[in-house]
Design a protein around this motif. Structure first.
Motif, PDB file in Angstrom:
ATOM      1  N   GLY A   1       0.800  -1.215   0.000  1.00 16.71           N
ATOM      2  CA  GLY A   1       0.000   0.000   0.000  1.00 16.71           C
ATOM      3  C   GLY A   1       0.829   1.259   0.000  1.00 16.71           C
ATOM      4  N   ARG A   2       0.156   2.357  -0.229  1.00 16.96           N
ATOM      5  CA  ARG A   2       0.806   3.665  -0.194  1.00 16.96           C
ATOM      6  C   ARG A   2      -0.177   4.695   0.366  1.00 16.96           C
ATOM      7  N   ILE A   3       0.385   5.710   0.997  1.00 13.54           N
ATOM      8  CA  ILE A   3      -0.425   6.788   1.551  1.00 13.54           C
ATOM      9  C   ILE A   3      -0.761   7.778   0.452  1.00 13.54           C
ATOM     10  N   GLU A   4      -2.028   8.128   0.356  1.00 16.82           N
ATOM     11  CA  GLU A   4      -2.464   9.128  -0.612  1.00 16.82           C
ATOM     12  C   GLU A   4      -2.506  10.517   0.012  1.00 16.82           C
ATOM     13  N   ASN A   5      -3.105  10.626   1.182  1.00 18.22           N
ATOM     14  CA  ASN A   5      -3.091  11.924   1.849  1.00 18.22           C
ATOM     15  C   ASN A   5      -3.426  11.773   3.319  1.00 18.22           C
ATOM     16  N   VAL A   6      -3.012  12.768   4.108  1.00 14.81           N
ATOM     17  CA  VAL A   6      -3.256  12.811   5.544  1.00 14.81           C
ATOM     18  C   VAL A   6      -3.864  14.167   5.873  1.00 14.81           C
ATOM     19  N   ASP A   7      -4.941  14.156   6.638  1.00 14.29           N
ATOM     20  CA  ASP A   7      -5.567  15.392   7.103  1.00 14.29           C
ATOM     21  C   ASP A   7      -5.599  15.336   8.626  1.00 14.29           C
ATOM     22  N   LEU A   8      -4.908  16.263   9.269  1.00 14.42           N
ATOM     23  CA  LEU A   8      -4.728  16.256  10.711  1.00 14.42           C
ATOM     24  C   LEU A   8      -5.293  17.534  11.315  1.00 14.42           C
ATOM     25  N   VAL A   9      -6.072  17.399  12.384  1.00 18.13           N
ATOM     26  CA  VAL A   9      -6.619  18.546  13.116  1.00 18.13           C
ATOM     27  C   VAL A   9      -6.118  18.487  14.554  1.00 18.13           C
ATOM     28  N   ILE A  10      -5.536  19.570  15.012  1.00 20.34           N
ATOM     29  CA  ILE A  10      -5.059  19.678  16.390  1.00 20.34           C
ATOM     30  C   ILE A  10      -5.970  20.653  17.127  1.00 20.34           C
ATOM     31  N   VAL A  11      -6.464  20.244  18.299  1.00 21.26           N
ATOM     32  CA  VAL A  11      -7.413  21.044  19.069  1.00 21.26           C
ATOM     33  C   VAL A  11      -6.756  21.474  20.377  1.00 21.26           C
ATOM     34  N   CYS A  12      -6.588  22.786  20.551  1.00 26.42           N
ATOM     35  CA  CYS A  12      -6.032  23.312  21.799  1.00 26.42           C
ATOM     36  C   CYS A  12      -6.254  24.820  21.839  1.00 26.42           C
ATOM     37  N   GLU A  13      -6.236  25.380  23.045  1.00 25.27           N
ATOM     38  CA  GLU A  13      -6.300  26.837  23.197  1.00 25.27           C
ATOM     39  C   GLU A  13      -4.917  27.455  23.032  1.00 25.27           C
ATOM     40  N   ARG A  14      -3.939  26.789  23.586  1.00 24.96           N
ATOM     41  CA  ARG A  14      -2.551  27.217  23.479  1.00 24.96           C
ATOM     42  C   ARG A  14      -1.683  25.967  23.416  1.00 24.96           C
TER      43      ARG A  14
END
Length: 386
Positions: free
Chosen positions: A314-327
């Motif tokens: 297999g191979r990676i096509e895309n990555v979507d990452l969300v980081i949740v923080c105030e600081r």
């Protein structure tokens, strides 16, 4: 029997230019017919397979299908329409619910296409796999362009074409032999509704000699199946620890608590990749109580997931990452984080998306107690039969 495949192999294939009928020509070391038949034998939704052959071809058929668990072959007729009708009538004692009619000259039919046709037969009496027409169509006369033909609403028909068995048998028996080359046309003439499902460009029909080389190239490049995995992770803030996100040290008054370096972003991406493989989660592969992983660089965990994916082809096509923080603010570090994540994954930076948001002062992230991360990863994997 619930579903039977009827493979039509009685044609002569004059345009193919071979000494033998094209269905018996060699493709990557096996007869074209054998490739087609094996696709149906390997599929869990197909209960039996029967081939309709030309009257002169029994010895060729026996050699091409030696060792395969097939129903005895049936001799076809003078036209394709008669050939299919004879094949259908031979199945009447078996009384299958469904029949899939497939051209032997389409040896690269995938398990996915077969599965889509069978599934659609639960809701429709006849099913046709199709491809969109993407080329501009021209009318040609005497070697000159005589006009254009609108391609709106047009589709390219493929096989296997699926039918509820009693209905297509009755339609064939009622149809005059008008040289039909497509069984859904006979179904439509009998008033049956024909539904469509997505075909595949790989499911090509071998017609001309040059098609053989293209089919061999496609066999060397297996069909791909796209999968998507979801990863989510949370770590609380802790005093006296560095803050590591996507392998980048972020200036902040606190780090994240965890057995490893607590890189919540890498952990979420790791779990998403493992999800595409059905391979458990990060704790399955790296138990948090194992002293080997104390303060470990989480890039090690992420590389392990990438290696598992690579081992499956297999191979990676895309990555979507969300980081949740105030600081802290993620924006000033996004470029470095993107570069490091892409490096560990072995992909281009344009295949990685990193976003940051707050929870509007709500919940543990809103109170500044920790950081959460969620990742979605899309991968391409070689398709497995069935």
């Amino acid at each position: 029997m619930h579903t039977v495949a009827l493979v039509v192999a009685a044609g002569r294939g004059e345009r193919f230019g071979a000494a033998l009928p094209k269905q018996y020509a060699s493709l990557a070391g096996k007869p074209i017919l054998r490739h087609a038949v094996e696709a149906f034998l390997a599929h869990p939704l197909i209960d039996a397979v029967r081939v309709v052959i030309g009257p002169e071809d029994r010895s060729l058929y026996d050699a091409a299908t030696r060792g395969l668990d097939l129903l005895p072959p049936v001799i076809g007729g003078a036209s394709r329409q008669e050939t299919v009708r004879r094949g259908l009538e031979s199945l009447e004692p078996l009384a299958p619910d469904h029949v899939l009619v497939h051209d032997a000259a389409r040896p690269l039919v995938s398990a996915a296409v077969i599965g889509r046709v069978v599934a659609a037969l639960e809701h429709h009496p006849a099913v046709l796999p199709v491809l969109p027409v993407v080329d501009t169509l021209k009318r040609v006369a005497d070697g000159l362009v005589a006009g254009e033909a609108a391609r709106d609403g047009l589709a390219r028909a493929q096989t296997p074409q699926g039918f509820r068995f009693p209905l297509i048998l009755a339609a064939h028996r009622a149809a005059e032999d008008r040289g039909y080359t497509d069984d859904t046309a006979i179904a439509a003439a009998a008033g049956l509704e024909v539904a469509t499902v997505a075909g595949e460009s790989r499911n090509m029909k071998l017609t001309l000699p040059e098609d053989l080389g293209l089919a061999e190239a496609l066999l060397r490049s297996p069909a791909l199946r796209w999968r998507t995995g979801l990863g989510f992770d949370v770590h609380a803030f802790a005093e006296g620890r560095p803050l590591i996100l996507c392998g980048v040290r972020i200036p902040h008054d606190r780090g994240l608590a965890g057995h490893s370096d607590a890189d919540v972003a890498f952990h979420a991406v790791t779990d998403a990749i493992l999800g595409t493989l059905g391979a458990g989660d990060i704790g399955t592969h790296f138990p948090p109580g194992d002293p080997r992983w104390r303060d470990a660089d989480s890039a090690r965990f992420l590389r392990h997931a990438v290696e598992l994916l690579a081992a499956r082809g297999g191979r990676i096509e895309n990555v979507d990452l969300v980081i949740v923080c105030e600081r802290p603010k993620i924006g000033p570090h996004r470029e470095a984080m993107t570069a490091r994540l892409a490096e560990v994954l072995g992909v281009g930076p344009d295949q990685v998306g990193i976003k940051a948001t707050t929870s509007e002062k709500l919940g543990f992230t809103g109170r500044g107690e920790g950081i959460a991360a969620q990742a979605v990863v899309s991968v391409a994997l070689p398709e497995r039969a069935g």
